[in-house]
Design a protein around this motif. Structure first.
Motif, PDB file in Angstrom:
ATOM      1  N   MET A   5      18.103  22.827  -9.782  1.00  0.00           N
ATOM      2  CA  MET A   5      18.179  24.292  -9.767  1.00  0.00           C
ATOM      3  C   MET A   5      17.642  24.819  -8.435  1.00  0.00           C
ATOM      4  SD  MET A   5      16.483  26.993 -12.436  1.00  0.00           S
ATOM      5  CE  MET A   5      16.668  28.755 -12.194  1.00  0.00           C
ATOM      6  N   VAL A   6      18.390  25.728  -7.839  1.00  0.00           N
ATOM      7  CA  VAL A   6      17.986  26.289  -6.553  1.00  0.00           C
ATOM      8  C   VAL A   6      16.906  27.352  -6.768  1.00  0.00           C
ATOM      9  CG1 VAL A   6      18.763  27.558  -4.527  1.00  0.00           C
ATOM     10  CG2 VAL A   6      20.275  25.872  -5.591  1.00  0.00           C
ATOM     11  N   GLU A   7      15.806  27.225  -6.018  1.00  0.00           N
ATOM     12  CA  GLU A   7      14.725  28.192  -6.127  1.00  0.00           C
ATOM     13  C   GLU A   7      15.157  29.530  -5.502  1.00  0.00           C
ATOM     14  OE1 GLU A   7      11.679  28.007  -7.533  1.00  0.00           O
ATOM     15  OE2 GLU A   7      12.266  26.057  -8.335  1.00  0.00           O
ATOM     16  N   PRO A   8      14.774  30.664  -6.104  1.00  0.00           N
ATOM     17  CA  PRO A   8      15.114  31.953  -5.498  1.00  0.00           C
ATOM     18  C   PRO A   8      14.425  32.114  -4.147  1.00  0.00           C
ATOM     19  CG  PRO A   8      13.544  32.223  -7.315  1.00  0.00           C
ATOM     20  CD  PRO A   8      14.003  30.796  -7.357  1.00  0.00           C
ATOM     21  N   LEU A   9      15.080  32.826  -3.258  1.00  0.00           N
ATOM     22  CA  LEU A   9      14.527  33.042  -1.923  1.00  0.00           C
ATOM     23  C   LEU A   9      13.333  33.971  -1.992  1.00  0.00           C
ATOM     24  CD1 LEU A   9      17.872  33.582   0.003  1.00  0.00           C
ATOM     25  CD2 LEU A   9      16.404  31.571   0.132  1.00  0.00           C
ATOM     26  N   SER A  10      12.317  33.678  -1.193  1.00  0.00           N
ATOM     27  CA  SER A  10      11.166  34.571  -1.126  1.00  0.00           C
ATOM     28  C   SER A  10      11.498  35.776  -0.254  1.00  0.00           C
ATOM     29  CB  SER A  10       9.960  33.835  -0.530  1.00  0.00           C
ATOM     30  OG  SER A  10      10.183  33.562   0.851  1.00  0.00           O
ATOM     31  N   LEU A  11      10.724  36.843  -0.411  1.00  0.00           N
ATOM     32  CA  LEU A  11      10.926  38.034   0.410  1.00  0.00           C
ATOM     33  C   LEU A  11      10.741  37.696   1.882  1.00  0.00           C
ATOM     34  CD1 LEU A  11      11.379  41.064   0.730  1.00  0.00           C
ATOM     35  CD2 LEU A  11       8.931  41.410   0.286  1.00  0.00           C
ATOM     36  N   LEU A  12       9.743  36.889   2.203  1.00  0.00           N
ATOM     37  CA  LEU A  12       9.517  36.524   3.603  1.00  0.00           C
ATOM     38  C   LEU A  12      10.712  35.759   4.160  1.00  0.00           C
ATOM     39  CD1 LEU A  12       7.795  36.312   6.127  1.00  0.00           C
ATOM     40  CD2 LEU A  12       6.644  34.324   5.114  1.00  0.00           C
ATOM     41  N   ASP A  13      11.282  34.869   3.381  1.00  0.00           N
ATOM     42  CA  ASP A  13      12.427  34.098   3.850  1.00  0.00           C
ATOM     43  C   ASP A  13      13.627  35.007   4.112  1.00  0.00           C
ATOM     44  OD1 ASP A  13      13.284  31.292   4.366  1.00  0.00           O
ATOM     45  OD2 ASP A  13      14.824  31.788   2.900  1.00  0.00           O
ATOM     46  N   ARG A  14      13.782  36.033   3.287  1.00  0.00           N
ATOM     47  CA  ARG A  14      14.889  36.982   3.485  1.00  0.00           C
ATOM     48  C   ARG A  14      14.654  37.843   4.730  1.00  0.00           C
ATOM     49  NH1 ARG A  14      18.533  37.446  -0.714  1.00  0.00           N
ATOM     50  NH2 ARG A  14      17.916  36.626  -2.757  1.00  0.00           N
ATOM     51  N   ILE A  15      13.423  38.302   4.918  1.00  0.00           N
ATOM     52  CA  ILE A  15      13.108  39.109   6.100  1.00  0.00           C
ATOM     53  C   ILE A  15      13.319  38.293   7.373  1.00  0.00           C
ATOM     54  CG2 ILE A  15      11.211  40.201   7.368  1.00  0.00           C
ATOM     55  CD1 ILE A  15      10.121  41.145   4.649  1.00  0.00           C
ATOM     56  N   ARG A  16      12.800  37.085   7.360  1.00  0.00           N
ATOM     57  CA  ARG A  16      12.967  36.206   8.522  1.00  0.00           C
ATOM     58  C   ARG A  16      14.443  35.884   8.725  1.00  0.00           C
ATOM     59  NH1 ARG A  16      10.393  30.149   9.158  1.00  0.00           N
ATOM     60  NH2 ARG A  16      10.345  30.071  11.447  1.00  0.00           N
ATOM     61  N   GLY A  17      15.150  35.660   7.645  1.00  0.00           N
ATOM     62  CA  GLY A  17      16.583  35.401   7.737  1.00  0.00           C
ATOM     63  C   GLY A  17      17.342  36.563   8.333  1.00  0.00           C
ATOM     64  N   GLY A  18      16.939  37.798   7.979  1.00  0.00           N
ATOM     65  CA  GLY A  18      17.594  38.971   8.537  1.00  0.00           C
ATOM     66  C   GLY A  18      17.415  39.072  10.040  1.00  0.00           C
ATOM     67  N   LEU A  19      16.182  38.882  10.519  1.00  0.00           N
ATOM     68  CA  LEU A  19      15.916  38.972  11.960  1.00  0.00           C
ATOM     69  C   LEU A  19      16.612  37.848  12.719  1.00  0.00           C
ATOM     70  CD1 LEU A  19      12.131  39.952  12.136  1.00  0.00           C
ATOM     71  CD2 LEU A  19      14.116  41.410  12.564  1.00  0.00           C
ATOM     72  N   TYR A  20      16.496  36.638  12.215  1.00  0.00           N
ATOM     73  CA  TYR A  20      17.176  35.522  12.875  1.00  0.00           C
ATOM     74  C   TYR A  20      18.693  35.671  12.782  1.00  0.00           C
ATOM     75  CZ  TYR A  20      13.437  32.303  14.239  1.00  0.00           C
ATOM     76  OH  TYR A  20      12.370  31.703  14.879  1.00  0.00           O
TER      77      TYR A  20
ATOM     78  N   ILE B  24      29.211  42.629  16.505  1.00  0.00           N
ATOM     79  CA  ILE B  24      29.713  42.367  15.157  1.00  0.00           C
ATOM     80  C   ILE B  24      29.013  41.154  14.562  1.00  0.00           C
ATOM     81  CG2 ILE B  24      31.761  41.688  13.836  1.00  0.00           C
ATOM     82  CD1 ILE B  24      33.394  43.472  15.763  1.00  0.00           C
ATOM     83  N   GLY B  25      28.787  40.134  15.391  1.00  0.00           N
ATOM     84  CA  GLY B  25      28.061  38.963  14.920  1.00  0.00           C
ATOM     85  C   GLY B  25      26.633  39.281  14.533  1.00  0.00           C
ATOM     86  N   ALA B  26      25.970  40.130  15.322  1.00  0.00           N
ATOM     87  CA  ALA B  26      24.585  40.499  15.024  1.00  0.00           C
ATOM     88  C   ALA B  26      24.482  41.308  13.737  1.00  0.00           C
ATOM     89  CB  ALA B  26      24.001  41.297  16.193  1.00  0.00           C
ATOM     90  N   ILE B  27      25.378  42.262  13.573  1.00  0.00           N
ATOM     91  CA  ILE B  27      25.330  43.134  12.395  1.00  0.00           C
ATOM     92  C   ILE B  27      25.667  42.350  11.125  1.00  0.00           C
ATOM     93  CG2 ILE B  27      26.342  45.180  11.303  1.00  0.00           C
ATOM     94  CD1 ILE B  27      26.879  46.203  14.212  1.00  0.00           C
ATOM     95  N   ALA B  28      26.745  41.562  11.190  1.00  0.00           N
ATOM     96  CA  ALA B  28      27.100  40.734  10.035  1.00  0.00           C
ATOM     97  C   ALA B  28      26.044  39.662   9.798  1.00  0.00           C
ATOM     98  CB  ALA B  28      28.469  40.091  10.260  1.00  0.00           C
ATOM     99  N   GLY B  29      25.528  39.101  10.878  1.00  0.00           N
ATOM    100  CA  GLY B  29      24.507  38.064  10.750  1.00  0.00           C
ATOM    101  C   GLY B  29      23.232  38.547  10.102  1.00  0.00           C
ATOM    102  N   GLY B  30      22.883  39.813  10.334  1.00  0.00           N
ATOM    103  CA  GLY B  30      21.676  40.362   9.717  1.00  0.00           C
ATOM    104  C   GLY B  30      21.754  40.379   8.198  1.00  0.00           C
ATOM    105  N   LEU B  31      22.860  40.881   7.660  1.00  0.00           N
ATOM    106  CA  LEU B  31      23.012  40.913   6.201  1.00  0.00           C
ATOM    107  C   LEU B  31      23.212  39.505   5.640  1.00  0.00           C
ATOM    108  CD1 LEU B  31      25.194  44.078   5.462  1.00  0.00           C
ATOM    109  CD2 LEU B  31      22.716  43.810   5.276  1.00  0.00           C
ATOM    110  N   ALA B  32      23.956  38.672   6.361  1.00  0.00           N
ATOM    111  CA  ALA B  32      24.127  37.287   5.909  1.00  0.00           C
ATOM    112  C   ALA B  32      22.788  36.558   5.896  1.00  0.00           C
ATOM    113  CB  ALA B  32      25.125  36.563   6.809  1.00  0.00           C
ATOM    114  N   GLY B  33      21.934  36.859   6.883  1.00  0.00           N
ATOM    115  CA  GLY B  33      20.617  36.232   6.938  1.00  0.00           C
ATOM    116  C   GLY B  33      19.739  36.621   5.761  1.00  0.00           C
ATOM    117  N   ILE B  34      19.833  37.871   5.325  1.00  0.00           N
ATOM    118  CA  ILE B  34      19.097  38.287   4.131  1.00  0.00           C
ATOM    119  C   ILE B  34      19.639  37.563   2.899  1.00  0.00           C
ATOM    120  CG2 ILE B  34      18.658  40.226   2.574  1.00  0.00           C
ATOM    121  CD1 ILE B  34      18.573  42.056   5.010  1.00  0.00           C
TER     122      ILE B  34
END
Length: 298
Positions: A1-16, A253-263
């Motif tokens: 079972m895949v563990e849910p993403l933490s808030l920190l992981d989503r925030i970091r994912g958004g910036l990256y 376009i890559g940055a904007i799409a990448g931000g939501l994909a990172g979250i």
């Protein structure tokens, strides 16, 4: 079972996500789809170069202005516009390689009133519906847990440089999608569907729908491509690679799409060969922690 993403992981994912989409797409900005195929076949790696002669892993104005918004919020979270503006000006004075025409016009003429400078740019240039406000707005959703606050600050930061109401509206929509994933736990497709229902983007929810526009810097065209890429890709990697290989305003376009994909996929869902390539990764790591702490404190 895949563990849910933490808030920190989503925030970091958004910036990256913003930085990776920017760095990958920076290579192909202003190129045509055909030109990219001839030069790169299909670009999959962060190699730099392009019109701005980027170092591998170097980011452009998309990420740097995103950091300006984030830093301004961190300094004055209750009323961040003045602090954000100071960071814009400091960045502008550093003589960046890449800066959009509307933003350059506003920053070069700013004289104490952001809204006035944005209006003058709108009148003098004949339009201000570029994507330069949308490309930098994600930190608002990362920092604030209250939807009303997210919408208010999203619109305010847009109006600092882009007078056209479509820019503020699109920033608000984009950050509502991020909010639904971060706060309500919605999936990416669900969050998008809720916010584009009844809008000019609704048709993108239909099977087989296409953007029906070029990937330009016009904010509506940009948003159509961002939504299309997010709705029809199955991984973070696929989102940013497809953005880069369409050309046009590929870095934005890559940055904007990448931000939501990172979250959505989290930092863990971003290939490490991409994350490790980013030259400012230490700054992104520190800022992720600070945004997470601010969000918990609020």
């Amino acid at each position: 079972m895949v563990e849910p993403l933490s808030l920190l992981d989503r925030i970091r994912g958004g910036l990256y996500g913003v930085a990776v989409g920017d760095a990958l797409g920076g290579t192909t900005e202003f190129m045509s789809r055909t030109g990219i195929q001839k030069t790169h076949d299909y670009l999959t790696e962060i190699i730099g170069g392009g019109v701005w002669d980027l170092e591998p892993g170097e980011v452009t104005d998309d990420t740097m202005m995103t950091l300006c918004v984030a830093d301004g919020i961190m300094e004055q979270p209750d009323a961040p516009m003045a602090a954000i503006g100071e960071h814009f000006l400091t960045w502008y004075r550093s003589d960046p390689k890449d800066i959009g025409n509307i933003i350059r016009y506003v920053l070069s003429r700013y004289d104490g009133n952001w809204m006035e400078a944005a209006f003058v740019a709108h009148m003098d240039l004949g339009q201000s519906a570029g994507n330069g406000a949308l490309m930098r707005c994600l930190p608002v959703a990362l920092a604030y847990a209250n939807l009303e606050e997210v919408e208010r600050v999203s619109r305010q930061q847009a109006k600092m440089t882009h007078y056209d109401d479509r820019c503020a509206a699109t920033c608000s929509m984009y950050n509502r999608i991020a909010y639904r994933m971060l706060v309500e736990g919605a999936g990416l497709e669900e969050a998008i569907a809720v916010d584009i229902a009844g809008t000019e983007y609704t048709d993108l929810l239909q099977p087989g729908a296409q953007p029906n526009c070029e990937p330009t810097g016009f904010v509506v065209d940009t948003m159509r491509w961002v939504l299309h890429l997010l709705l029809t890709s199955n991984s973070f990697e696929e989102v940013v690679q497809r953005a880069a290989n369409e050309g046009g305003d590929a870095d934005t376009i890559g940055a904007i799409a990448g931000g939501l994909a990172g979250i959505h996929y989290g930092y863990a869902g971003i290939p490490q060969r991409y994350a490790e390539r980013i030259l400012i990764k230490e700054r992104l790591d520190v800022l992720s922690e600070r945004l997470y702490a601010l969000r918990l404190g609020r």
